[in-house]
Design a protein around this motif. Structure first.
Motif, short mmCIF file in Angstrom:
data_model
loop_
_atom_site.label_atom_id
_atom_site.label_comp_id
_atom_site.label_asym_id
_atom_site.label_seq_id
_atom_site.Cartn_x
_atom_site.Cartn_y
_atom_site.Cartn_z
N UNK A 298 41.68 -18.36 32.44
CA UNK A 298 42.58 -16.93 33.44
C UNK A 298 42.42 -15.84 32.25
N UNK A 299 41.35 -16.09 31.11
CA UNK A 299 40.80 -14.85 30.50
C UNK A 299 39.67 -14.64 31.52
N UNK A 300 38.68 -15.54 32.13
CA UNK A 300 37.67 -15.46 32.08
C UNK A 300 37.91 -15.01 33.92
N UNK A 301 38.13 -15.27 34.36
CA UNK A 301 38.74 -14.52 35.32
C UNK A 301 39.03 -13.40 35.85
N UNK A 302 40.18 -13.00 35.02
CA UNK A 302 40.52 -11.79 35.18
C UNK A 302 39.52 -10.59 35.35
N UNK A 303 38.16 -11.37 33.63
CA UNK A 303 37.88 -10.54 33.59
C UNK A 303 37.07 -10.38 34.02
N UNK A 304 36.05 -11.41 35.07
CA UNK A 304 35.40 -11.63 35.88
C UNK A 304 35.77 -10.53 37.58
N UNK A 305 37.11 -10.62 37.73
CA UNK A 305 37.49 -9.56 38.57
C UNK A 305 37.11 -8.21 37.75
N UNK A 306 37.60 -7.70 36.79
CA UNK A 306 37.34 -6.43 36.31
C UNK A 306 35.98 -6.17 36.28
N UNK A 307 35.15 -6.85 36.02
CA UNK A 307 34.02 -6.38 36.24
C UNK A 307 33.31 -5.84 37.41
N UNK A 308 33.80 -6.06 38.89
CA UNK A 308 33.19 -5.97 40.14
C UNK A 308 34.18 -4.07 39.83
N UNK A 309 34.96 -3.72 39.24
CA UNK A 309 34.92 -1.94 38.96
C UNK A 309 34.20 -1.90 39.34
N UNK A 310 33.64 -0.62 40.79
CA UNK A 310 32.86 0.35 40.88
C UNK A 310 33.39 1.75 40.12
N UNK A 311 32.21 2.69 39.29
CA UNK A 311 32.25 3.58 38.62
C UNK A 311 33.37 4.72 39.03
N UNK A 312 32.90 4.56 40.94
CA UNK A 312 33.99 5.75 41.23
C UNK A 312 35.17 5.38 41.57
#
Length: 294
Positions: free
Chosen positions: A185-199
């Motif tokens: 779960x921790x890895x999954x939530x962080x993988x999704x967070x890494x898709x966050x774009x600067x804009x």
């Protein structure tokens, strides 16, 4: 549109993970307006302000959290303070020429980051880590990875107008007792967070941002708490600094400076002045206070 100058907590209903989002607009610009910082310094200072607010929300205490980075590079000092009430101030000291230095590795090549927790009651704590990685977020992530604290990940971003930050932190075992499931779960939530774009981090309100990242998760967003710029300097604190010189040295300094001592706050540039009468009153009051303690 996002709400300016807030920090806002969220949790995942079916996972032992919490998060925090911080947005700094007016407070960030107020701090920048106090000094003429070059763009790379403004950006890094904004990231550190966001990080300090995020860190302050992980602690249950009344007092002060201080982030301070030092190096022998062109950016010698970055210092940010955040109170438990989310009142922030910050300062940077840098060389006149930053030509070609635009990243933390260029600005602070051998930097060390100190995290100090100074509670109103209880013991002071300080942890230190070298500024490794390509960003301040990398250094903070490394600090938590190498400590015994709960897993924590930072995402930080700033420009000349706004500073943003996002934190994910593992919580003690509750909803997911199985260690393998917790890790996944921790890895999954962080993988999704890494898709966050600067804009997206800079431009979206928190509810929209969380839906964009975690629309398949059950996320609860709590009420926001305000963040503001406030400097803790005062005439009393500057007077205490004068008293530490001793009366004779203070009198000599008065004579050298034409009968008036000026003390500037490095954070907000407020100037406090003391003439001969106010200096004598300071020391007289200090002596009277000392006698009352005996």
């Amino acid at each position: 549109m996002h709400q300016p100058d807030i920090t806002q907590r969220f949790i995942f209903e079916h996972a032992d993970v919490r998060g925090e989002l911080v947005a700094l607009d007016h407070s960030y610009r107020e701090i920048l307006a106090k000094h003429d910082y070059p763009q790379p310094v403004r950006q890094l200072l904004g990231e550190m302000l966001a990080a300090a607010v995020l860190l302050s929300t992980t602690l249950k205490f009344d007092g002060l959290l201080v982030l301070q980075a030092r190096s022998s590079g062109p950016l010698s000092t970055l210092m940010v303070e955040c109170s438990s009430g989310q009142e922030v101030r910050g300062i940077a000291q840098f060389a006149p020429d930053l030509q070609g230095a635009d990243s933390i590795t260029d600005l602070m090549p051998d930097g060390v980051l100190a995290i100090t927790i100074d509670p109103e009651q209880g013991q002071r704590y300080q942890g230190m880590v070298s500024l490794q990685g390509s960003s301040l977020a990398d250094a903070l992530n490394g600090y938590f990875e190498n400590s015994e604290q709960l897993a924590t990940r930072f995402r930080l971003l700033a420009d000349d107008q706004q500073a943003r930050g996002m934190l994910l932190q593992a919580l003690p075992v509750d909803r997911q007792p199985d260690p393998e499931q917790r890790t996944q779960t921790w890895e999954h939530l962080n993988v999704l967070a890494d898709t966050l774009k600067p804009e997206e981090l800079l431009g979206l309100d928190n509810q929209t941002l969380l839906y964009r990242l975690y629309h398949e998760e059950q996320v609860r967003l709590f009420d926001p708490h305000p963040v503001c710029f406030r400097c803790s300097c005062s005439a009393l604190r500057c007077g205490t600094a004068l008293i530490s010189l001793g009366l004779e040295d203070a009198r000599n300094l008065l004579a050298e400076q034409g009968g008036e001592i000026g003390i500037d706050c490095q954070f907000c540039n407020t100037r406090y002045t003391f003439d001969s009468e106010s200096v004598e009153q300071l020391f007289s009051a200090a002596d009277e206070h000392a006698r009352s303690l005996h």
